[in-house]
Design a protein around this motif. Structure first.
Motif, PDB file in Angstrom:
ATOM      1  N   GLU A   1      -4.080   0.200  -6.960  1.00 30.40           N
ATOM      2  CA  GLU A   1      -3.841   0.313  -5.510  1.00 30.40           C
ATOM      3  C   GLU A   1      -4.045  -0.865  -4.579  1.00 30.40           C
ATOM      4  O   GLU A   1      -5.022  -1.461  -4.537  1.00 30.40           O
ATOM      5  CB  GLU A   1      -5.242   1.316  -4.772  1.00 30.40           C
ATOM      6  N   HIS A   2      -2.719  -1.335  -4.153  1.00 31.47           N
ATOM      7  CA  HIS A   2      -2.509  -2.581  -3.423  1.00 31.47           C
ATOM      8  C   HIS A   2      -3.021  -3.746  -4.624  1.00 31.47           C
ATOM      9  O   HIS A   2      -3.882  -4.511  -4.433  1.00 31.47           O
ATOM     10  CB  HIS A   2      -3.365  -2.684  -2.236  1.00 31.47           C
TER      11      HIS A   2
ATOM     12  N   ASP B   1       0.876  -1.214   0.118  1.00 26.30           N
ATOM     13  CA  ASP B   1      -0.003   0.073   0.135  1.00 26.30           C
ATOM     14  C   ASP B   1       1.020   1.308  -0.114  1.00 26.30           C
ATOM     15  O   ASP B   1       1.188   1.714   1.114  1.00 26.30           O
ATOM     16  CB  ASP B   1      -1.063   0.027   1.327  1.00 26.30           C
TER      17      ASP B   1
HETATM   18 ZN   LIG Z   1      -3.698   2.534  -0.608  1.00 22.46          ZN
END
Ligand SMILES: [Zn+2]
Length: 523
Positions: free
Chosen positions: A396-397, A333
């Motif tokens: 995202e991730h 993250d």
């Molecule tokens: Zn994030």
């Protein structure tokens, strides 16, 4: 007084039971009732990552060099290094908190580096766009703190204080005069049905949180239960967050008073100590001392990086975003998402891959720092690019490994978590549910082996929220595994083939989207 024969027998039986109970009650055997102390913070990984690597990304044809997992992983490592520098330089107070934090040099350096990568890829239109913190916003930052269990000779010979190093104060916790000492009281999951039997007044309530998957799922429940504890008179709350390892975690803010999260190992230690103490009638002797120094910052400045590859046929845009900010190492993250985005930019910057629609890459300041939202400021500063958008893709991730509880339990009763040979599940959220976009996701599973969850989703989370003014389909590609927002999310839990799978899938997805009719993307 005379006993009848029957009542004498009953008395003898009761005395016997009591004698057995006393014989079985554990005596303090060594410090802290003989309970093994938690491992030192940082001394062992949160999860076991064995020698078996994830299955290779094998598609028959060799990956273009920019998509090789090992190449992308190098960028993930470089991005994580910006966090490590934040830790080593004690960017925040004592260095107990670190990261790539927007409004501070660790984030600025990460974004400058990423923009230099975009420029080196041959993208001419590349810039850094600074912006100011919203005037009404403020950023609460813990600088140094300690959660200290106070030793007592009654807990066994040699009992001394234990500092629980996985402790992390949650947002907006503050302690008047910076220090408090009080008895501890264990409240389990703090259900109202339990709390009606427990007096928490003037005490530090110790609350158990068992995340169903990750901390996000527990946010609203934990907040309301913790606020309830303060209403009932608790003066502080310790959250035992039952996650793998002994990690610091940031979540469960605005709890209504001083609150600290504790990692799985420290939590297990406290729970075991409570059980032993309760068996000996000593639990009311358990006490802790909490200290905390904080600061609140306003007037901060952050920046986004923006790179534009003009389309060969259209000024319509596809905006591709990855946030650069992170708590702690943030390998998942969102170092993995940012590294995948850089690989995509290198790919589409090549003349032979020039897209039909314009591609806009946003190295975003992110969304962790209050009043410094990357996407919102991107939209504000680039009205034309945002207006021309037919699609927003938030990476995202995306490549963290999957892990589950191990079969073996350690001598202290702790069950490790162990990585398997795949990636954690990934949600593919399509805000408008366009069948064309969902079909491309399905092809991603079939052709590239990305581990998308099996159900369709319109989920938008994290970065995507900041794009609310963009009227176009928005894709959120996101894992939320247990270690996210904890110190356990380190480079070793990122899947190298997973990076390659995701980059190759997204290259396919974006290439299809650049030439698809607008009404297929936004029906
Ligand atoms: Zn994030």
């Amino acid at each position: 007084m005379q006993f009848s024969k029957a009542s004498s027998l009953l008395l003898i039986a009761l005395l016997g039971i009591s004698a057995i109970a006393q014989a079985q009650a554990p005596r303090p055997a060594g410090p802290w009732f003989g309970v093994q102390p938690p491992p030192q913070f940082g001394s062992e990984a949160a999860v076991i990552v064995g020698a078996r690597t994830p299955r290779e990304a094998n598609f028959g044809a060799a990956a273009p060099p920019e998509f090789l997992g090992a190449t992308i992983k190098k960028d993930v490592a470089t991005i994580v290094e910006f966090s490590r520098a934040s830790q080593a330089s004690r960017e925040f107070g004592s260095g107990q908190l670190w990261g790539r934090v927007s409004g501070f040099p660790s984030s600025a350096k990460t974004i400058e580096w990423a923009v230099a990568q975009l420029r080196a890829a041959g993208i001419a239109d590349t810039k850094i766009q600074p912006f100011k913190q919203e005037s009404r916003a403020s950023f609460w930052i813990p600088l140094s703190w300690e959660v200290r269990l106070l030793g007592d000779g009654a807990f066994g010979a040699g009992t001394t204080d234990v500092v629980l190093e996985s402790a992390l104060p949650v947002t907006a916790s503050d302690i008047a005069a910076g220090k408090l000492t009080a008895p501890l009281v264990y409240v389990g999951a703090a259900h109202p049905s339990v709390l009606k039997h427990i007096d928490v007044k003037g005490k530090i309530a110790v609350q158990l949180i068992v995340p169903q998957g990750h901390m996000v799922f527990e946010r609203s429940t934990v907040r309301s239960r913790t606020q309830d504890l303060f209403k009932r008179g608790a003066i502080a709350v310790l959250n035992l967050v039952r996650l793998p390892g002994n990690e610091r975690s940031t979540d469960f803010g605005n709890c209504g008073g001083p609150c600290f999260n504790l990692g799985g190992r420290d939590g297990q230690f406290i729970e075991t100590v409570f059980d032993r103490a309760a068996q000996l009638g000593l639990d009311d002797k358990l006490r802790a001392q909490l200290t905390l120094k904080t600061e609140t910052r306003t007037g901060l400045q952050a920046q986004n990086g923006v790179a534009v590859i003009p389309g060969s046929k259209s000024a319509e845009t596809i905006v591709i975003d990855a946030h650069a900010d992170a708590w702690f190492d943030g390998a998942g993250d969102n170092a993995d998402g940012l590294a995948v985005m850089l690989a995509l930019a290198r790919h589409f910057a090549k003349p032979e891959h020039r897209p039909e629609r314009t591609l806009v890459f946003v190295v975003s300041a992110g969304h962790h720092s209050p009043g410094l939202n990357g996407p919102r400021n991107f939209v504000g500063a680039n009205a034309e690019l945002a207006k021309q958008a037919v699609l927003v893709v938030n990476i995202e991730h995306v490549a963290q490994r999957n892990f589950s509880p191990a079969r073996e339990v350690g001598a202290d009763g702790y069950r490790h978590a162990v990585a398997d040979s795949g990636e954690a599940p990934i949600v593919f959220g399509v805000t408008n549910g366009a069948p064309f976009l969902d079909d491309l996701a399905q092809q991603g599973v079939a052709r590239f082996g990305v581990n998308f969850i099996s159900d369709k989703s319109t989920m938008q989370s994290g970065e995507t929220g900041g794009f609310s003014d963009v009227k176009a389909a928005k894709i959120t590609i996101m894992q939320a595994p247990p270690l996210y927002h904890t110190t356990g999310e380190v480079l070793e839990v990122i899947s190298t083939p997973g990076l390659e799978r995701m980059a190759r899938f997204l290259a396919f997805f974006i290439a299809e989207a650049t030439k698809a009719p607008r009404e297929k993307i936004n029906p």
